[in-house]
Design a protein around this motif. Structure first.
Motif, PDB file in Angstrom:
ATOM      1  N   ASP A 162       0.869  -1.174   0.000  1.00 48.27           N
ATOM      2  CA  ASP A 162       0.000   0.000   0.000  1.00 48.27           C
ATOM      3  C   ASP A 162       0.910   1.229   0.000  1.00 48.27           C
ATOM      4  OD1 ASP A 162      -1.626   2.184   0.666  1.00 48.27           O
ATOM      5  OD2 ASP A 162      -2.993   0.950   1.843  1.00 48.27           O
ATOM      6  N   LYS A 163       1.082   1.843  -1.165  1.00 51.69           N
ATOM      7  CA  LYS A 163       2.017   2.957  -1.295  1.00 51.69           C
ATOM      8  C   LYS A 163       1.637   4.121  -0.384  1.00 51.69           C
ATOM      9  CE  LYS A 163       3.822   6.331  -4.576  1.00 51.69           C
ATOM     10  NZ  LYS A 163       3.724   6.893  -5.942  1.00 51.69           N
ATOM     11  N   GLU A 164       0.355   4.434  -0.306  1.00 53.60           N
ATOM     12  CA  GLU A 164      -0.093   5.569   0.510  1.00 53.60           C
ATOM     13  C   GLU A 164       0.218   5.341   1.993  1.00 53.60           C
ATOM     14  OE1 GLU A 164      -4.202   8.072   1.461  1.00 53.60           O
ATOM     15  OE2 GLU A 164      -4.118   6.669  -0.221  1.00 53.60           O
ATOM     16  N   HIS A 165       0.009   4.118   2.444  1.00 58.40           N
ATOM     17  CA  HIS A 165       0.296   3.775   3.839  1.00 58.40           C
ATOM     18  C   HIS A 165       1.784   3.918   4.125  1.00 58.40           C
ATOM     19  CE1 HIS A 165      -0.176   0.671   7.330  1.00 58.40           C
ATOM     20  NE2 HIS A 165      -0.111   1.912   7.770  1.00 58.40           N
ATOM     21  N   PHE A 166       2.614   3.405   3.204  1.00 61.70           N
ATOM     22  CA  PHE A 166       4.065   3.517   3.384  1.00 61.70           C
ATOM     23  C   PHE A 166       4.508   4.973   3.323  1.00 61.70           C
ATOM     24  CE2 PHE A 166       8.304   3.945   1.537  1.00 61.70           C
ATOM     25  CZ  PHE A 166       9.045   3.324   2.526  1.00 61.70           C
ATOM     26  N   GLU A 167       3.932   5.751   2.436  1.00 61.25           N
ATOM     27  CA  GLU A 167       4.309   7.162   2.284  1.00 61.25           C
ATOM     28  C   GLU A 167       4.108   7.921   3.601  1.00 61.25           C
ATOM     29  OE1 GLU A 167       3.882   9.823  -1.520  1.00 61.25           O
ATOM     30  OE2 GLU A 167       2.007   9.903  -0.383  1.00 61.25           O
ATOM     31  N   HIS A 168       3.027   7.626   4.278  1.00 65.24           N
ATOM     32  CA  HIS A 168       2.766   8.272   5.566  1.00 65.24           C
ATOM     33  C   HIS A 168       3.845   7.887   6.579  1.00 65.24           C
ATOM     34  CE1 HIS A 168       0.513   9.976   8.911  1.00 65.24           C
ATOM     35  NE2 HIS A 168       0.678   8.843   9.563  1.00 65.24           N
ATOM     36  N   PHE A 169       4.215   6.598   6.606  1.00 64.48           N
ATOM     37  CA  PHE A 169       5.273   6.132   7.501  1.00 64.48           C
ATOM     38  C   PHE A 169       6.605   6.801   7.160  1.00 64.48           C
ATOM     39  CE2 PHE A 169       8.869   3.133   7.746  1.00 64.48           C
ATOM     40  CZ  PHE A 169       8.978   3.004   9.126  1.00 64.48           C
ATOM     41  N   ALA A 170       6.918   6.873   5.860  1.00 60.44           N
ATOM     42  CA  ALA A 170       8.182   7.464   5.419  1.00 60.44           C
ATOM     43  C   ALA A 170       8.253   8.952   5.772  1.00 60.44           C
ATOM     44  CB  ALA A 170       8.349   7.271   3.918  1.00 60.44           C
ATOM     45  N   GLU A 171       7.131   9.646   5.665  1.00 64.76           N
ATOM     46  CA  GLU A 171       7.128  11.079   6.015  1.00 64.76           C
ATOM     47  C   GLU A 171       7.463  11.281   7.487  1.00 64.76           C
ATOM     48  OE1 GLU A 171       4.284  15.063   6.003  1.00 64.76           O
ATOM     49  OE2 GLU A 171       3.552  13.203   5.087  1.00 64.76           O
ATOM     50  N   THR A 172       6.891  10.436   8.335  1.00 63.93           N
ATOM     51  CA  THR A 172       7.193  10.532   9.765  1.00 63.93           C
ATOM     52  C   THR A 172       8.682  10.358  10.017  1.00 63.93           C
ATOM     53  OG1 THR A 172       5.009   9.671  10.347  1.00 63.93           O
ATOM     54  CG2 THR A 172       6.722   9.533  12.034  1.00 63.93           C
ATOM     55  N   LYS A 173       9.272   9.344   9.380  1.00 69.14           N
ATOM     56  CA  LYS A 173      10.709   9.091   9.535  1.00 69.14           C
ATOM     57  C   LYS A 173      11.552  10.225   8.945  1.00 69.14           C
ATOM     58  CE  LYS A 173      10.811   5.104  11.626  1.00 69.14           C
ATOM     59  NZ  LYS A 173      11.509   4.925  12.925  1.00 69.14           N
ATOM     60  N   PHE A 174      11.118  10.770   7.818  1.00 73.34           N
ATOM     61  CA  PHE A 174      11.835  11.867   7.168  1.00 73.34           C
ATOM     62  C   PHE A 174      11.842  13.101   8.067  1.00 73.34           C
ATOM     63  CE2 PHE A 174      12.207  15.524   4.331  1.00 73.34           C
ATOM     64  CZ  PHE A 174      13.263  15.143   3.499  1.00 73.34           C
ATOM     65  N   ARG A 175      10.703  13.414   8.645  1.00 71.02           N
ATOM     66  CA  ARG A 175      10.606  14.578   9.525  1.00 71.02           C
ATOM     67  C   ARG A 175      11.506  14.415  10.758  1.00 71.02           C
ATOM     68  NH1 ARG A 175       6.151  18.155   9.095  1.00 71.02           N
ATOM     69  NH2 ARG A 175       4.782  17.721   7.308  1.00 71.02           N
ATOM     70  N   ILE A 176      11.559  13.206  11.305  1.00 76.25           N
ATOM     71  CA  ILE A 176      12.432  12.959  12.454  1.00 76.25           C
ATOM     72  C   ILE A 176      13.892  13.164  12.063  1.00 76.25           C
ATOM     73  CG2 ILE A 176      13.281  11.185  14.046  1.00 76.25           C
ATOM     74  CD1 ILE A 176      10.446   9.987  14.005  1.00 76.25           C
TER      75      ILE A 176
END
Length: 247
Positions: A162-176
């Protein structure tokens, strides 16, 4: 007795290689440097030795990337790497005719390496440096992912359930990683995401360290910031991946 032992060891090595399931590559080297004033072109990419659908897919994908990087002269419709090299040379020669005292020697350096491989997946990292005048050259890195069992190249979005689900996870990690407030605009610290919205990069691939999200120069930040890389360990992303990865 020694002969029997040597033969036994050879069989063990042979079986080990077969069970490993990894492809065997040889370096394919292309070098163009006919004179001091000519463009300097050095290419080294992996070439699979076995004849298979996967090998053909890998060779085609690499050649397409080389052509895309080297084509400069719009009058040449390059379909082979040789034609692309000629296009690159023609671009330099035409510029040299217009500005004979100002044209600095052009350069293209492209290298490819296998950054990850298991029984299901293969990733090749293609690194390039191109200088065609100006204040500095341009460096990029491109990941090419392949499904070994199907013998096909995989688009980055196909890596995920699920690309959208992963994108949300990746954004959280990117912001950190980049110290961006979780609730603030993604560009609040100086990034340049279009529409001030996080999105996945075009370049996503595997290395031994994990899944790599790579924004090349200029994609979401200035040239001075260089490439922006987010490495996510396998144990953090395995539930998002469409294919099981051997971590």
């Amino acid at each position: 007795m020694k002969t029997q032992i040597s033969f036994f060891l050879f069989i063990l090595i042979l079986l080990g290689c077969k069970d490993d399931g990894k492809l065997v590559f040889e370096p394919q080297i292309i070098s163009e440097e006919a004179c001091e004033e000519c463009p300097k072109i050095n290419i080294e990419i992996p070439k699979p030795l076995e004849e298979s659908k996967l090998s053909e897919t890998i060779n085609t994908a690499l050649n397409e990337e080389l052509i895309s990087l080297l084509v400069y002269d719009d009058e040449i419709e390059a379909t082979t790497v040789s034609e692309a090299i000629r296009s690159f040379k023609n671009g330099y020669n035409e510029l040299q005719k217009l500005y004979p005292d100002e044209t600095t020697r052009w350069e293209a350096k492209i290298t490819g390496t296998v950054s990850y491989e298991d029984k299901n997946m293969l990733t090749i990292a293609l690194n390039s440096y191109l200088f065609t005048g100006g204040a500095h050259g341009y460096t990029t890195r491109r990941f090419l992912n392949f499904d070994k069992r199907k013998g096909e190249e995989i688009e980055s979005w196909e890596l995920f359930k699920d690309k959208e689900h992963f994108e949300h996870f990746a954004e959280t990690k990117f912001r950190i990683q980049e110290e961006i407030p979780q609730e603030g605009p993604i560009n609040s610290t100086g990034f340049m995401f279009e529409e001030d919205r996080f999105y996945l990069p075009e370049n996503i691939g595997f290395t031994q360290e994990g899944l790599v999200l790579l924004f090349n120069q200029y994609e979401v930040a200035s040239y001075a910031d260089g490439a922006i890389t987010l490495v996510l360990p396998f144990n953090e992303v395995k539930n998002y991946l469409a294919t099981k990865i051997k971590s």
